[in-house]
Design an enzyme around this catalytic site. Structure first.
Site, PDB file in Angstrom:
ATOM      1  N   ARG A  14       0.820  -1.205   0.000  1.00 45.15           N
ATOM      2  CA  ARG A  14       0.000   0.000   0.000  1.00 45.15           C
ATOM      3  C   ARG A  14       0.855   1.256   0.000  1.00 45.15           C
ATOM      4  O   ARG A  14       0.537   2.236  -0.654  1.00 45.15           O
ATOM      5  CB  ARG A  14      -0.901  -0.022   1.248  1.00 45.15           C
ATOM      6  CG  ARG A  14      -1.524   1.301   1.582  1.00 45.15           C
ATOM      7  CD  ARG A  14      -2.798   1.138   2.342  1.00 45.15           C
ATOM      8  NE  ARG A  14      -3.707   0.245   1.636  1.00 45.15           N
ATOM      9  CZ  ARG A  14      -4.616  -0.538   2.216  1.00 45.15           C
ATOM     10  NH1 ARG A  14      -4.742  -0.539   3.518  1.00 45.15           N
ATOM     11  NH2 ARG A  14      -5.404  -1.298   1.492  1.00 45.15           N
ATOM     12  N   TYR A  15       1.927   1.225   0.782  1.00 48.64           N
ATOM     13  CA  TYR A  15       2.808   2.384   0.888  1.00 48.64           C
ATOM     14  C   TYR A  15       4.003   2.139  -0.031  1.00 48.64           C
ATOM     15  O   TYR A  15       4.362   0.993  -0.300  1.00 48.64           O
ATOM     16  CB  TYR A  15       3.284   2.539   2.326  1.00 48.64           C
ATOM     17  CG  TYR A  15       2.171   2.735   3.331  1.00 48.64           C
ATOM     18  CD1 TYR A  15       1.539   3.963   3.449  1.00 48.64           C
ATOM     19  CD2 TYR A  15       1.765   1.699   4.161  1.00 48.64           C
ATOM     20  CE1 TYR A  15       0.525   4.152   4.389  1.00 48.64           C
ATOM     21  CE2 TYR A  15       0.751   1.877   5.102  1.00 48.64           C
ATOM     22  CZ  TYR A  15       0.142   3.099   5.213  1.00 48.64           C
ATOM     23  OH  TYR A  15      -0.855   3.284   6.128  1.00 48.64           O
ATOM     24  N   ARG A  59       7.220   0.041   1.803  1.00 51.46           N
ATOM     25  CA  ARG A  59       7.078  -1.063   2.766  1.00 51.46           C
ATOM     26  C   ARG A  59       5.860  -1.910   2.455  1.00 51.46           C
ATOM     27  O   ARG A  59       4.882  -1.415   1.903  1.00 51.46           O
ATOM     28  CB  ARG A  59       7.022  -0.530   4.201  1.00 51.46           C
ATOM     29  CG  ARG A  59       5.936   0.486   4.465  1.00 51.46           C
ATOM     30  CD  ARG A  59       6.375   1.384   5.638  1.00 51.46           C
ATOM     31  NE  ARG A  59       5.304   2.239   6.142  1.00 51.46           N
ATOM     32  CZ  ARG A  59       4.938   3.383   5.564  1.00 51.46           C
ATOM     33  NH1 ARG A  59       5.498   3.790   4.438  1.00 51.46           N
ATOM     34  NH2 ARG A  59       3.977   4.115   6.098  1.00 51.46           N
ATOM     35  N   CYS A  71      -3.970 -17.452  15.181  1.00 51.34           N
ATOM     36  CA  CYS A  71      -3.691 -16.463  16.226  1.00 51.34           C
ATOM     37  C   CYS A  71      -3.804 -17.122  17.594  1.00 51.34           C
ATOM     38  O   CYS A  71      -4.469 -18.137  17.732  1.00 51.34           O
ATOM     39  CB  CYS A  71      -4.705 -15.323  16.164  1.00 51.34           C
ATOM     40  SG  CYS A  71      -4.553 -14.314  14.688  1.00 51.34           S
ATOM     41  N   CYS A 114      -9.692 -12.361  18.118  1.00 62.84           N
ATOM     42  CA  CYS A 114     -10.314 -11.139  18.605  1.00 62.84           C
ATOM     43  C   CYS A 114     -11.575 -10.900  17.789  1.00 62.84           C
ATOM     44  O   CYS A 114     -11.529 -10.902  16.555  1.00 62.84           O
ATOM     45  CB  CYS A 114      -9.356  -9.967  18.462  1.00 62.84           C
ATOM     46  SG  CYS A 114      -7.705 -10.380  19.068  1.00 62.84           S
ATOM     47  N   CYS A 140     -11.435  -8.132  15.039  1.00 65.03           N
ATOM     48  CA  CYS A 140     -10.263  -8.126  14.160  1.00 65.03           C
ATOM     49  C   CYS A 140     -10.557  -7.574  12.760  1.00 65.03           C
ATOM     50  O   CYS A 140     -11.557  -7.926  12.139  1.00 65.03           O
ATOM     51  CB  CYS A 140      -9.714  -9.540  14.020  1.00 65.03           C
ATOM     52  SG  CYS A 140      -8.270  -9.617  12.942  1.00 65.03           S
ATOM     53  N   ARG A 177      -9.046  -8.359  10.138  1.00 67.24           N
ATOM     54  CA  ARG A 177      -8.960  -9.466   9.156  1.00 67.24           C
ATOM     55  C   ARG A 177      -9.853 -10.631   9.556  1.00 67.24           C
ATOM     56  O   ARG A 177      -9.562 -11.787   9.267  1.00 67.24           O
ATOM     57  CB  ARG A 177      -7.508  -9.914   9.013  1.00 67.24           C
ATOM     58  CG  ARG A 177      -6.628  -8.762   8.594  1.00 67.24           C
ATOM     59  CD  ARG A 177      -5.512  -9.145   7.649  1.00 67.24           C
ATOM     60  NE  ARG A 177      -4.734  -7.951   7.425  1.00 67.24           N
ATOM     61  CZ  ARG A 177      -3.681  -7.607   8.178  1.00 67.24           C
ATOM     62  NH1 ARG A 177      -3.223  -8.441   9.106  1.00 67.24           N
ATOM     63  NH2 ARG A 177      -3.048  -6.479   7.958  1.00 67.24           N
ATOM     64  N   ASP A 190     -11.906  -0.150  12.970  1.00 66.63           N
ATOM     65  CA  ASP A 190     -12.251  -0.161  11.545  1.00 66.63           C
ATOM     66  C   ASP A 190     -13.725  -0.519  11.340  1.00 66.63           C
ATOM     67  O   ASP A 190     -14.383  -1.030  12.227  1.00 66.63           O
ATOM     68  CB  ASP A 190     -11.378  -1.186  10.810  1.00 66.63           C
ATOM     69  CG  ASP A 190      -9.925  -0.745  10.756  1.00 66.63           C
ATOM     70  OD1 ASP A 190      -9.669   0.467  10.680  1.00 66.63           O
ATOM     71  OD2 ASP A 190      -9.043  -1.639  10.777  1.00 66.63           O
ATOM     72  N   ASP A 215      -7.386   4.236  10.173  1.00 71.49           N
ATOM     73  CA  ASP A 215      -6.991   3.581   8.934  1.00 71.49           C
ATOM     74  C   ASP A 215      -8.129   3.883   7.958  1.00 71.49           C
ATOM     75  O   ASP A 215      -9.261   3.423   8.141  1.00 71.49           O
ATOM     76  CB  ASP A 215      -6.791   2.070   9.162  1.00 71.49           C
ATOM     77  CG  ASP A 215      -5.572   1.545   8.405  1.00 71.49           C
ATOM     78  OD1 ASP A 215      -5.256   2.128   7.333  1.00 71.49           O
ATOM     79  OD2 ASP A 215      -4.953   0.579   8.863  1.00 71.49           O
ATOM     80  N   LYS A 273      -3.023   4.687   7.044  1.00 65.89           N
ATOM     81  CA  LYS A 273      -3.198   5.228   8.391  1.00 65.89           C
ATOM     82  C   LYS A 273      -3.045   6.744   8.381  1.00 65.89           C
ATOM     83  O   LYS A 273      -2.056   7.259   7.883  1.00 65.89           O
ATOM     84  CB  LYS A 273      -2.159   4.618   9.322  1.00 65.89           C
ATOM     85  CG  LYS A 273      -2.281   3.104   9.447  1.00 65.89           C
ATOM     86  CD  LYS A 273      -1.184   2.542  10.318  1.00 65.89           C
ATOM     87  CE  LYS A 273      -1.243   1.027  10.409  1.00 65.89           C
ATOM     88  NZ  LYS A 273      -0.830   0.346   9.151  1.00 65.89           N
TER      89      LYS A 273
HETATM   90  C1  LIG Z   1       0.065  -0.547   8.978  1.00 69.81           C
HETATM   91  C2  LIG Z   1       0.584  -0.997   7.705  1.00 69.81           C
HETATM   92  C3  LIG Z   1       1.950  -0.859   7.400  1.00 69.81           C
HETATM   93  C4  LIG Z   1       2.938  -0.246   8.366  1.00 69.81           C
HETATM   94  O1  LIG Z   1       2.631   1.095   8.585  1.00 69.81           O
HETATM   95  P1  LIG Z   1       3.573   2.024   9.508  1.00 69.81           P
HETATM   96  O2  LIG Z   1       2.803   3.289   9.640  1.00 69.81           O
HETATM   97  O3  LIG Z   1       4.871   2.186   8.789  1.00 69.81           O
HETATM   98  O4  LIG Z   1       3.752   1.309  10.806  1.00 69.81           O
HETATM   99  C5  LIG Z   1       2.366  -1.266   6.157  1.00 69.81           C
HETATM  100  N1  LIG Z   1       1.515  -1.780   5.262  1.00 69.81           N
HETATM  101  C6  LIG Z   1       0.195  -1.917   5.520  1.00 69.81           C
HETATM  102  C7  LIG Z   1      -0.696  -2.471   4.477  1.00 69.81           C
HETATM  103  C8  LIG Z   1      -0.317  -1.544   6.758  1.00 69.81           C
HETATM  104  O5  LIG Z   1      -1.608  -1.689   7.021  1.00 69.81           O
HETATM  105  S1  SF4 Z   2      -6.372  -8.716  16.089  1.00 73.97           S
HETATM  106 FE1  SF4 Z   2      -6.748 -10.270  14.520  1.00 73.97          FE
HETATM  107  S2  SF4 Z   2      -4.732 -10.799  13.756  1.00 73.97           S
HETATM  108 FE2  SF4 Z   2      -4.437  -9.802  15.738  1.00 73.97          FE
HETATM  109  S3  SF4 Z   2      -4.390 -11.473  17.224  1.00 73.97           S
HETATM  110 FE3  SF4 Z   2      -6.495 -10.721  17.137  1.00 73.97          FE
HETATM  111  S4  SF4 Z   2      -7.479 -12.060  15.655  1.00 73.97           S
HETATM  112 FE4  SF4 Z   2      -5.287 -12.271  15.352  1.00 73.97          FE
END
Ligand SMILES: *Cc1c(COP(=O)(O)O)cnc(C)c1O
Ligand code: SF4
Length: 376
Positions: free
Chosen positions: A98-99, A102, A111, A115, A118, A120, A278, A315, A322
């Site tokens: 996305r960025y 990174r 996990c 949660c 979550c 995801r 989210d 986010d 973010k």
């Molecule tokens: C959160 C996240 C990161 C890392 O973001 P930082 O602000 O650098 O900590 C990188 N890629 C994705 C897709 C993310 O959701």
């Molecule tokens: S927030 Fe989602 S990815 Fe993180 S530990 Fe909980 S269930 Fe797993």
């Protein structure tokens, strides 16, 4: 031996309707239909360590992991299975780019606990999504993209992967010359601390600079076992940060949040992010207003140690990444001054430096001979 300990804790506890009913003191037949539906859509997992802690400490932990009928309610239309549109930013399955510099690489859907809020939720605890083949493909993508300098291992929880595989993944990544920083995002140290063994730390410390961000939501999560796990990690030279999700009825309170941040510092974890929840399908009951987040930030900034204050972020729904959100402290800005408000609500004036003149005037040097050129 230590491996067997955490695996045993992981395999026991709550992991289906029967064990949930057993620990909620009812027979599986008595579970309301909606709860059964919730578990069918979103698996349940409360490992034995967390289960015992939850029974001892109560709701602030239970609400995070015990399924609720509210999860099957549709909620607002704008709620998505994939609220951050991660799938759209995935050039290969399990990798989110996305960025510019990174990426996030998912290495498992497992996990230590599942949660209920979550982000995801759509994939957590489900088999057949992430495999060694998808991980290999992700690493290959990273290898072919020299602009990537930072890889965040995620999932699921990367520390749920067996030592050998985790070492193999980290070794492959470290062999890529353009990668500077490796990171792990995990809930393990706070939710299954026994998994943090000396063997694991010996593996991790081979791959520095390696950073770790640990998910913590409530001060009750910080137990002697958790302190020990974080000490092992910190002693292995891993800088530890925290990530917290703002959750209604759990930590949407300035005092609780301050206690959490203070406790984190005592176990050498530096607060990193506080996330606005989210827009995830089936999690509406956890959301708070943004005003609540700002109120909490206001109660922290200036009132406590500067590095006990996380960055509050939203986010952006739909994949904007973010975005930091902060209480307004710059209340006026002109070429003459900045007007700022401190943590007590008092205002102060910071005079600006004089702007350089529009037209550059040559002026003689000190000895009066050669004029010095204008500086820009
Ligand atoms: C959160 C996240 C990161 C890392 O973001 P930082 O602000 O650098 O900590 C990188 N890629 C994705 C897709 C993310 O959701
Ligand atoms: S927030 Fe989602 S990815 Fe993180 S530990 Fe909980 S269930 Fe797993």
């Amino acid at each position: 031996m230590s491996d067997q300990h955490w695996l045993k804790l992981f395999r026991e506890g709550v992991f289906n309707a029967e064990s949930l009913a057993e620990h909620l003191d009812m027979t599986p037949g008595e579970l309301p239909d909606k709860l059964n539906d919730a578990i069918a859509d979103y698996p349940v997992r409360i490992n034995d360590y967390f289960l015992n802690l939850m029974k001892e400490k109560g709701d602030s932990l239970a609400l995070q992991v015990v399924p609720s009928a509210a999860e099957t309610e549709q909620g607002v239309e704008a709620h998505f299975e994939d609220p951050l549109a991660e799938e759209a930013d995935s050039p290969v399955r399990g990798l989110v780019h996305r960025y510019p510099d990174r990426v996030l690489l998912m290495v498992t859907t497992q996990c230590p606990i599942y949660c209920r809020f979550c982000t995801r939720k759509r994939i957590i605890g489900k088999p057949g999504i992430i495999s060694t083949a998808t991980i290999e493909a992700g690493i290959d993508y990273i290898r072919h993209h020299p602009e990537i300098r930072d890889v965040l291992l995620s999932g699921g929880d990367p520390l749920m992967v067996k030592d050998e595989l985790l070492e193999r993944i980290l070794r492959s990544l470290r062999a890529i010359p353009h990668l500077e920083v490796l990171r792990i995002g995990t809930r393990v140290p706070g939710a299954l601390p026994q998994r943090v063994t000396p063997e694991l730390c010996a593996i991790l410390k081979q791959f520095h600079p390696l950073y770790m961000n640990i998910h913590f939501n409530h001060p009750d999560e910080i137990t002697p076992e958790v302190a020990k796990a974080c000490a092992l990690l910190a002693d292995a030279g891993i800088p530890l940060g925290s990530q917290t999700v703002l959750l209604k009825g759990i930590n949407d309170d300035p005092e609780i949040m301050k206690q959490l941040m203070h406790k984190l510092l005592t176990i050498r974890v530096k607060p990193y992010y506080l996330y606005q929840a989210d827009l995830i399908k089936g999690t509406e009951h956890f959301r708070t207003t943004v005003e609540k987040g700002l109120e909490i930030m206001d109660a922290l900034q200036g009132h406590t140690t500067g590095f006990a204050v996380p960055k509050y972020v939203i986010d952006a729904p739909g994949g904007g990444g973010k975005v930091p959100v902060s209480p307004q402290t710059l209340i006026g800005l002109s070429p003459e001054d900045a007007v700022i408000k401190n943590y007590e609500g008092k205002t102060y004036r910071y005079p600006q430096p004089k702007e350089p003149a529009q037209d550059c005037v040559e002026h003689p040097s000190a000895n009066g001979n050669n004029p010095t050129p204008c500086e820009r």
